[in-house]
Design a protein around this motif. Structure first.
Motif, PDB file in Angstrom:
ATOM      1  N   HIS A 136       4.013 -21.136  42.208  1.00 49.19           N
ATOM      2  CA  HIS A 136       2.990 -20.118  42.471  1.00 49.19           C
ATOM      3  C   HIS A 136       2.485 -19.432  41.210  1.00 49.19           C
ATOM      4  O   HIS A 136       1.430 -18.790  41.250  1.00 49.19           O
ATOM      5  CB  HIS A 136       3.548 -19.055  43.431  1.00 49.19           C
ATOM      6  CG  HIS A 136       3.861 -19.583  44.792  1.00 49.19           C
ATOM      7  ND1 HIS A 136       5.026 -19.282  45.473  1.00 49.19           N
ATOM      8  CD2 HIS A 136       3.176 -20.441  45.594  1.00 49.19           C
ATOM      9  CE1 HIS A 136       5.027 -19.896  46.642  1.00 49.19           C
ATOM     10  NE2 HIS A 136       3.914 -20.616  46.742  1.00 49.19           N
ATOM     11  N   GLY A 225       2.009 -24.206  39.134  1.00 51.53           N
ATOM     12  CA  GLY A 225       2.166 -25.663  39.091  1.00 51.53           C
ATOM     13  C   GLY A 225       2.932 -26.207  37.908  1.00 51.53           C
ATOM     14  O   GLY A 225       3.073 -27.425  37.777  1.00 51.53           O
ATOM     15  N   LYS A 267       4.129 -33.664  42.116  1.00 55.85           N
ATOM     16  CA  LYS A 267       3.466 -32.682  42.974  1.00 55.85           C
ATOM     17  C   LYS A 267       4.010 -32.672  44.398  1.00 55.85           C
ATOM     18  O   LYS A 267       3.575 -31.868  45.235  1.00 55.85           O
ATOM     19  CB  LYS A 267       1.958 -32.930  42.986  1.00 55.85           C
ATOM     20  CG  LYS A 267       1.534 -34.259  43.606  1.00 55.85           C
ATOM     21  CD  LYS A 267       0.007 -34.382  43.578  1.00 55.85           C
ATOM     22  CE  LYS A 267      -0.456 -35.672  44.257  1.00 55.85           C
ATOM     23  NZ  LYS A 267      -1.934 -35.781  44.269  1.00 55.85           N
ATOM     24  N   SER A 313      -0.287 -31.445  52.114  1.00 60.36           N
ATOM     25  CA  SER A 313      -0.739 -30.249  51.381  1.00 60.36           C
ATOM     26  C   SER A 313       0.259 -29.099  51.456  1.00 60.36           C
ATOM     27  O   SER A 313      -0.123 -27.933  51.336  1.00 60.36           O
ATOM     28  CB  SER A 313      -2.112 -29.786  51.889  1.00 60.36           C
ATOM     29  OG  SER A 313      -3.074 -30.810  51.709  1.00 60.36           O
ATOM     30  N   VAL A 316       2.971 -29.124  45.896  1.00 61.04           N
ATOM     31  CA  VAL A 316       2.602 -28.355  44.707  1.00 61.04           C
ATOM     32  C   VAL A 316       1.206 -28.745  44.256  1.00 61.04           C
ATOM     33  O   VAL A 316       0.860 -29.939  44.244  1.00 61.04           O
ATOM     34  CB  VAL A 316       3.607 -28.615  43.554  1.00 61.04           C
ATOM     35  CG1 VAL A 316       3.250 -27.786  42.332  1.00 61.04           C
ATOM     36  CG2 VAL A 316       5.030 -28.333  44.014  1.00 61.04           C
ATOM     37  N   LYS A 317       0.411 -27.750  43.863  1.00 58.42           N
ATOM     38  CA  LYS A 317      -0.879 -28.028  43.241  1.00 58.42           C
ATOM     39  C   LYS A 317      -0.630 -28.155  41.740  1.00 58.42           C
ATOM     40  O   LYS A 317      -0.180 -27.208  41.101  1.00 58.42           O
ATOM     41  CB  LYS A 317      -1.879 -26.911  43.515  1.00 58.42           C
ATOM     42  CG  LYS A 317      -3.280 -27.256  43.042  1.00 58.42           C
ATOM     43  CD  LYS A 317      -4.301 -26.285  43.582  1.00 58.42           C
ATOM     44  CE  LYS A 317      -5.720 -26.670  43.145  1.00 58.42           C
ATOM     45  NZ  LYS A 317      -6.127 -27.991  43.649  1.00 58.42           N
ATOM     46  N   SER A 323      -5.342 -32.867  43.520  1.00 61.00           N
ATOM     47  CA  SER A 323      -5.035 -32.494  44.899  1.00 61.00           C
ATOM     48  C   SER A 323      -3.608 -31.980  45.027  1.00 61.00           C
ATOM     49  O   SER A 323      -2.721 -32.337  44.243  1.00 61.00           O
ATOM     50  CB  SER A 323      -5.230 -33.702  45.817  1.00 61.00           C
ATOM     51  OG  SER A 323      -4.359 -34.758  45.430  1.00 61.00           O
ATOM     52  N   GLN A 324      -3.404 -31.144  46.028  1.00 57.84           N
ATOM     53  CA  GLN A 324      -2.074 -30.590  46.265  1.00 57.84           C
ATOM     54  C   GLN A 324      -1.165 -31.645  46.852  1.00 57.84           C
ATOM     55  O   GLN A 324      -1.580 -32.489  47.644  1.00 57.84           O
ATOM     56  CB  GLN A 324      -2.166 -29.387  47.205  1.00 57.84           C
ATOM     57  CG  GLN A 324      -0.851 -28.635  47.364  1.00 57.84           C
ATOM     58  CD  GLN A 324      -1.049 -27.240  47.942  1.00 57.84           C
ATOM     59  OE1 GLN A 324      -2.175 -26.768  48.008  1.00 57.84           O
ATOM     60  NE2 GLN A 324       0.028 -26.592  48.331  1.00 57.84           N
TER      61      GLN A 324
END
Length: 381
Positions: A136, A225, A267, A313, A316-317, A323-324
């Motif tokens: 975050h 991220g 991710k 989704s 993780v972004k 893309s997440q």
């Protein structure tokens, strides 16, 4: 007696560069130096011969003349020409400083100016983050031990901030020459450490250095991220420069702590979801945690242990865009424990009800037993 070829003297070829010539001369000079061979005329002559060859072959104009005309092209130009010291442009002290300066700390006029501004060193700091912080983003406060500009003297090194004076030991050259027998060694001045100047009234806080050891507290913004191995560069937050030079940079190296529930792979996030025997057989819903809150995972009937479900989704972004990622949930069917006698009795009744149709209800088990049977039959044959 005719002189030997200079290339032959040093054991090099005409195609060798100055670096190879310098290396060859160093080896011969260390071997035949008069200080190592006292009262040895032969060693002394070989030392002179090697030094004469070195002086010619490291001077581009002399070397060109020698290559074209031989000794006749450089007679009287070599510092050791005619068998005596002196003469020529440079002399033995310059030759010795050029070749041995890296050993004795002096020499050659090729050193960096110690009074010139110098950039401070870069620093590295390892920052441990929780997975939630890394995903975050956050802002953290860190304390970094480093060399900072002295605030007592504003980095001048002088208690009264007066300008440095010329070093009385070396006369401002930053080098001193020490005589050892018939030759001299050039060394860094011990009084000013090569600066050529001295602070007349040193600052008591930094002892005249203009910098001192301290601890900086910095606020670091962590973008969403980041992952283990990522670096965040803080420009100008490294060590303070010298002589007014710019400060170095601080590199914050990210390391993400192991999480109790999730494992990260790029991710995507992975977790194991325990499911009851009944929900796996009959189907149901299971509450699953994500980094953004709780969600419901639908468990289809007849779900087997190890089945992987994808929550799109919910990963993780990436910090660099894109893309997440997804959350991958791996089902682990739990075997009931601490059963009562009545519960055990019900399970035995359930087992008995399936005996005549076990192939239908447990196809994987049936196929496994068939494979085992075939294995032993093949083994016997």
């Amino acid at each position: 007696m005719s002189k030997r070829d200079y290339y032959e003297v040093l054991g090099v070829s005409k195609s060798d560069d100055e670096k190879a010539i310098k290396k060859a001369y160093r080896r011969l000079a260390m071997k035949y130096h008069p200080d190592r061979n006292p009262d040895d005329e032969e060693a002394s002559e070989k030392f002179k011969e090697a030094t004469e060859a070195y002086e010619v072959l490291t001077d581009s104009s002399k070397r060109a003349a020698y290559d074209q005309y031989g000794h006749a092209g450089v007679d009287g130009q070599a510092g050791f020409g005619g068998g005596g010291f002196g003469g020529g442009d440079g002399g033995f002290g310059d030759i010795f400083g050029d070749v041995f300066g890296d050993i004795f700390g002096g020499g050659g006029g090729r050193q960096r100016n110690p009074n010139a501004p110098q950039r401070g060193s870069d620093l590295r700091y390892r920052l441990d983050l929780d997975l939630e912080e890394a995903v975050h983003g956050t802002t953290v406060s860190i304390k970094v031990p480093t060399m900072v500009e002295c605030d007592s003297c504003d980095g001048t090194g002088s208690a009264d901030q007066s300008a440095p004076v010329t070093c009385s030991t070396c006369g401002g050259h930053g080098q001193v020459r020490m005589q050892q027998g018939f030759f001299s060694v050039q060394q860094t001045c011990p009084a000013c450490h090569g600066r050529g100047t001295q602070v007349k009234n040193p600052c008591r806080s930094c002892h005249g250095e203009g910098r001192k050891q301290d601890q900086k507290t910095l606020s670091v913004k962590i973008p969403p991220g980041v992952d283990t191995g990522d670096r965040i560069r803080l420009s100008g937050e490294g060590e303070a420069g010298v002589n007014g030079g710019p400060a170095g940079d601080l590199y914050v190296q990210v390391s993400v702590r192991q999480h109790a529930i999730f494992e990260r792979d790029g991710k995507d996030l992975y977790c194991e979801v325990p499911v009851s025997f009944v929900d796996a057989a009959l189907g149901g819903e299971q509450e699953v945690p994500t980094l953004d809150g709780r969600v419901k995972l639908k468990i289809p009937a007849e779900t087997q242990s190890g089945k992987m479900f994808r929550l799109r989704s919910k990963g993780v972004k990436p910090v660099r865009g894109g893309s997440q990622g997804d959350l991958m949930c791996k089902v682990q069917v739990e075997t009931p424990v601490n059963l009562t006698e009545r519960q055990k009795e019900l399970l035995r009744e359930f087992q008995s009800s399936m005996e005549d149709t076990s192939d239908k209800h447990s196809p994987k088990k049936s196929n496994w037993f068939d494979s085992v049977k075939n294995f032993f039959e093949d083994f016997k044959s």
